[in-house]
Write a protein that holds these residues in place. Sequence first.
Motif, PDB file in Angstrom:
ATOM      1  N   ASP A  69       5.411  -0.834   9.465  1.00  0.00           N
ATOM      2  CA  ASP A  69       4.206  -1.284   8.761  1.00  0.00           C
ATOM      3  C   ASP A  69       3.801  -0.279   7.678  1.00  0.00           C
ATOM      4  O   ASP A  69       3.303  -0.671   6.610  1.00  0.00           O
ATOM      5  N   GLU A  70       3.998   1.009   7.940  1.00  0.00           N
ATOM      6  CA  GLU A  70       3.634   2.040   6.973  1.00  0.00           C
ATOM      7  C   GLU A  70       4.445   1.894   5.676  1.00  0.00           C
ATOM      8  O   GLU A  70       3.889   1.920   4.572  1.00  0.00           O
ATOM      9  N   ALA A  71       5.760   1.733   5.816  1.00  0.00           N
ATOM     10  CA  ALA A  71       6.619   1.558   4.643  1.00  0.00           C
ATOM     11  C   ALA A  71       6.287   0.258   3.927  1.00  0.00           C
ATOM     12  O   ALA A  71       6.300   0.186   2.692  1.00  0.00           O
ATOM     13  N   LYS A  72       5.973  -0.756   4.690  1.00  0.00           N
ATOM     14  CA  LYS A  72       5.625  -2.057   4.133  1.00  0.00           C
ATOM     15  C   LYS A  72       4.361  -1.960   3.281  1.00  0.00           C
ATOM     16  O   LYS A  72       4.324  -2.447   2.142  1.00  0.00           O
ATOM     17  N   LEU A  73       3.329  -1.327   3.810  1.00  0.00           N
ATOM     18  CA  LEU A  73       2.075  -1.194   3.077  1.00  0.00           C
ATOM     19  C   LEU A  73       2.251  -0.388   1.784  1.00  0.00           C
ATOM     20  O   LEU A  73       1.646  -0.686   0.759  1.00  0.00           O
ATOM     21  N   GLU A  74       3.100   0.639   1.852  1.00  0.00           N
ATOM     22  CA  GLU A  74       3.343   1.479   0.668  1.00  0.00           C
ATOM     23  C   GLU A  74       3.982   0.661  -0.451  1.00  0.00           C
ATOM     24  O   GLU A  74       3.566   0.741  -1.613  1.00  0.00           O
ATOM     25  N   LEU A  75       4.989  -0.147  -0.114  1.00  0.00           N
ATOM     26  CA  LEU A  75       5.675  -0.925  -1.145  1.00  0.00           C
ATOM     27  C   LEU A  75       4.810  -2.078  -1.650  1.00  0.00           C
ATOM     28  O   LEU A  75       4.891  -2.455  -2.815  1.00  0.00           O
ATOM     29  N   VAL A  76       3.979  -2.635  -0.786  1.00  0.00           N
ATOM     30  CA  VAL A  76       3.051  -3.680  -1.231  1.00  0.00           C
ATOM     31  C   VAL A  76       2.069  -3.108  -2.259  1.00  0.00           C
ATOM     32  O   VAL A  76       1.746  -3.757  -3.265  1.00  0.00           O
ATOM     33  N   GLN A  77       1.618  -1.873  -2.031  1.00  0.00           N
ATOM     34  CA  GLN A  77       0.722  -1.224  -2.988  1.00  0.00           C
ATOM     35  C   GLN A  77       1.439  -0.963  -4.315  1.00  0.00           C
ATOM     36  O   GLN A  77       0.870  -1.171  -5.392  1.00  0.00           O
ATOM     37  N   ILE A  78       2.692  -0.518  -4.245  1.00  0.00           N
ATOM     38  CA  ILE A  78       3.464  -0.305  -5.472  1.00  0.00           C
ATOM     39  C   ILE A  78       3.629  -1.620  -6.219  1.00  0.00           C
ATOM     40  O   ILE A  78       3.554  -1.663  -7.458  1.00  0.00           O
ATOM     41  N   ALA A  79       3.820  -2.718  -5.480  1.00  0.00           N
ATOM     42  CA  ALA A  79       3.954  -4.036  -6.103  1.00  0.00           C
ATOM     43  C   ALA A  79       2.682  -4.407  -6.859  1.00  0.00           C
ATOM     44  O   ALA A  79       2.736  -4.972  -7.960  1.00  0.00           O
ATOM     45  N   ARG A  80       1.528  -4.068  -6.288  1.00  0.00           N
ATOM     46  CA  ARG A  80       0.257  -4.345  -6.978  1.00  0.00           C
ATOM     47  C   ARG A  80       0.164  -3.543  -8.277  1.00  0.00           C
ATOM     48  O   ARG A  80      -0.244  -4.062  -9.324  1.00  0.00           O
ATOM     49  N   GLU A  81       0.541  -2.274  -8.203  1.00  0.00           N
ATOM     50  CA  GLU A  81       0.489  -1.421  -9.386  1.00  0.00           C
ATOM     51  C   GLU A  81       1.481  -1.887 -10.453  1.00  0.00           C
ATOM     52  O   GLU A  81       1.196  -1.816 -11.648  1.00  0.00           O
ATOM     53  N   ALA A  82       2.631  -2.392 -10.006  1.00  0.00           N
ATOM     54  CA  ALA A  82       3.662  -2.832 -10.938  1.00  0.00           C
ATOM     55  C   ALA A  82       3.260  -4.086 -11.698  1.00  0.00           C
ATOM     56  O   ALA A  82       3.797  -4.375 -12.765  1.00  0.00           O
ATOM     57  N   ARG A  83       2.306  -4.837 -11.156  1.00  0.00           N
ATOM     58  CA  ARG A  83       1.879  -6.076 -11.804  1.00  0.00           C
ATOM     59  C   ARG A  83       0.697  -5.870 -12.750  1.00  0.00           C
ATOM     60  O   ARG A  83       0.239  -6.816 -13.400  1.00  0.00           O
ATOM     61  N   GLN A  84       0.192  -4.656 -12.843  1.00  0.00           N
ATOM     62  CA  GLN A  84      -0.864  -4.366 -13.807  1.00  0.00           C
ATOM     63  C   GLN A  84      -0.297  -4.392 -15.219  1.00  0.00           C
ATOM     64  O   GLN A  84       0.918  -4.279 -15.418  1.00  0.00           O
ATOM     65  N   LYS A  85      -1.145  -4.520 -16.200  1.00  0.00           N
ATOM     66  CA  LYS A  85      -0.720  -4.589 -17.586  1.00  0.00           C
ATOM     67  C   LYS A  85      -0.852  -3.221 -18.246  1.00  0.00           C
ATOM     68  O   LYS A  85      -1.911  -2.599 -18.196  1.00  0.00           O
ATOM     69  N   GLY A  86       0.233  -2.747 -18.843  1.00  0.00           N
ATOM     70  CA  GLY A  86       0.168  -1.507 -19.601  1.00  0.00           C
ATOM     71  C   GLY A  86      -0.560  -1.724 -20.919  1.00  0.00           C
ATOM     72  O   GLY A  86      -0.731  -2.868 -21.375  1.00  0.00           O
ATOM     73  N   TRP A  87      -0.981  -0.635 -21.572  1.00  0.00           N
ATOM     74  CA  TRP A  87      -1.698  -0.773 -22.839  1.00  0.00           C
ATOM     75  C   TRP A  87      -0.869  -1.487 -23.889  1.00  0.00           C
ATOM     76  O   TRP A  87      -1.389  -2.082 -24.831  1.00  0.00           O
ATOM     77  N   TRP A  88       0.467  -1.447 -23.728  1.00  0.00           N
ATOM     78  CA  TRP A  88       1.372  -2.026 -24.713  1.00  0.00           C
ATOM     79  C   TRP A  88       1.589  -3.529 -24.525  1.00  0.00           C
ATOM     80  O   TRP A  88       2.258  -4.163 -25.342  1.00  0.00           O
ATOM     81  N   HIS A  89       1.024  -4.095 -23.454  1.00  0.00           N
ATOM     82  CA  HIS A  89       1.256  -5.514 -23.148  1.00  0.00           C
ATOM     83  C   HIS A  89       0.888  -6.444 -24.311  1.00  0.00           C
ATOM     84  O   HIS A  89       1.648  -7.390 -24.592  1.00  0.00           O
ATOM     85  N   PRO A  90      -0.227  -6.242 -25.025  1.00  0.00           N
ATOM     86  CA  PRO A  90      -0.552  -7.144 -26.136  1.00  0.00           C
ATOM     87  C   PRO A  90       0.489  -7.139 -27.259  1.00  0.00           C
ATOM     88  O   PRO A  90       0.500  -8.042 -28.099  1.00  0.00           O
ATOM     89  N   PHE A  91       1.360  -6.131 -27.278  1.00  0.00           N
ATOM     90  CA  PHE A  91       2.362  -6.026 -28.331  1.00  0.00           C
ATOM     91  C   PHE A  91       3.754  -6.396 -27.830  1.00  0.00           C
ATOM     92  O   PHE A  91       4.755  -6.080 -28.460  1.00  0.00           O
ATOM     93  N   SER A  92       3.819  -7.077 -26.690  1.00  0.00           N
ATOM     94  CA  SER A  92       5.109  -7.369 -26.055  1.00  0.00           C
ATOM     95  C   SER A  92       6.025  -8.211 -26.940  1.00  0.00           C
ATOM     96  O   SER A  92       7.249  -8.166 -26.796  1.00  0.00           O
TER      97      SER A  92
END
Length: 293
Positions: A69-92
């Motif tokens: 469960d510990e490893a699972k929660l860590e990767l789920v959190q990384i998945a949330r962070e990975a889906r955020q938009k970087g400042w460069w997203h409007p220029f994609s």
Amino acid sequence: MNQHRSPTIRRRRLGVELRRHREAARVTIDMVAERLGCSTSKVSRIETGHTSATPGDVSAMMDIYGVSDEAKLELVQIAREARQKGWWHPFSTVLTGAYVGLEAAARLVRTYESQVIPGLLQSEEYAIAMIRAARSGDSDQEIEQRVRVRMERQSLLIQDDPIDLWVVLDEAVVSRPVGGDEVMRDQLARLITTARLPNVTLQILPFAAGAHAGMDGTFAILEFEEEGDADVVFTENATGGLFLEKAEELSKYISIFETIRTTALPPEESIGMIQMLAEEPLWKSKRRVSGSI
């Protein structure tokens, strides 16, 4: 966003970890795709960092692989962070690859350039002239967006936790008057100013060096702070570029860079050479053999 939390690098880290857990569980991509009800190409693209995964998909994958469960929660959190938009997203629409996102997460960038001033060191006028010449088919709006991205990237050098930048420029880069005399002189002055930042090292590889280790082409080596984020080499071309991640490829380019920087002028001599060129540019020399500007 903190540079070390770049969504691009989080997506890359997530893919590596998901693949590691899948292989440890001896589960095939086909089996994962069947359990998730998706295509094998989607699973493959998630593992290579080309596609972001939802927290739900990651949770389901972790259940398939039987991780804690510990490893699972860590990767789920990384998945949330990975889906955020970087400042460069409007220029994609004008970005052809993941380089900007990886650069935002780097702690050190070492680069050799034989044709143009690197984007992190360009003046706005130089960037406009260079992009107009290299991308004649771009609209004014596309050119404006490319320049804006380039200017935004430069904040990496002066933010609270700046990246370290080590640049080796072929003498040709500072000898070609991109944008004309005034623009190029201003660009050289900007190079001198930036080269004096404590986190920037700038060297010139003079014509007098003759044949050298970097003649196969320009490249950038990006190193990351977190141990789980593998360093990468980027070689640029007209359609975007190529990322090289194998250990032997990285080792080869590090060796090339070390040879180039050893051959190049020391930083202070390089700054002195740029100052001299700003005062007496080669493009205005009476000894030129081609047409003047």
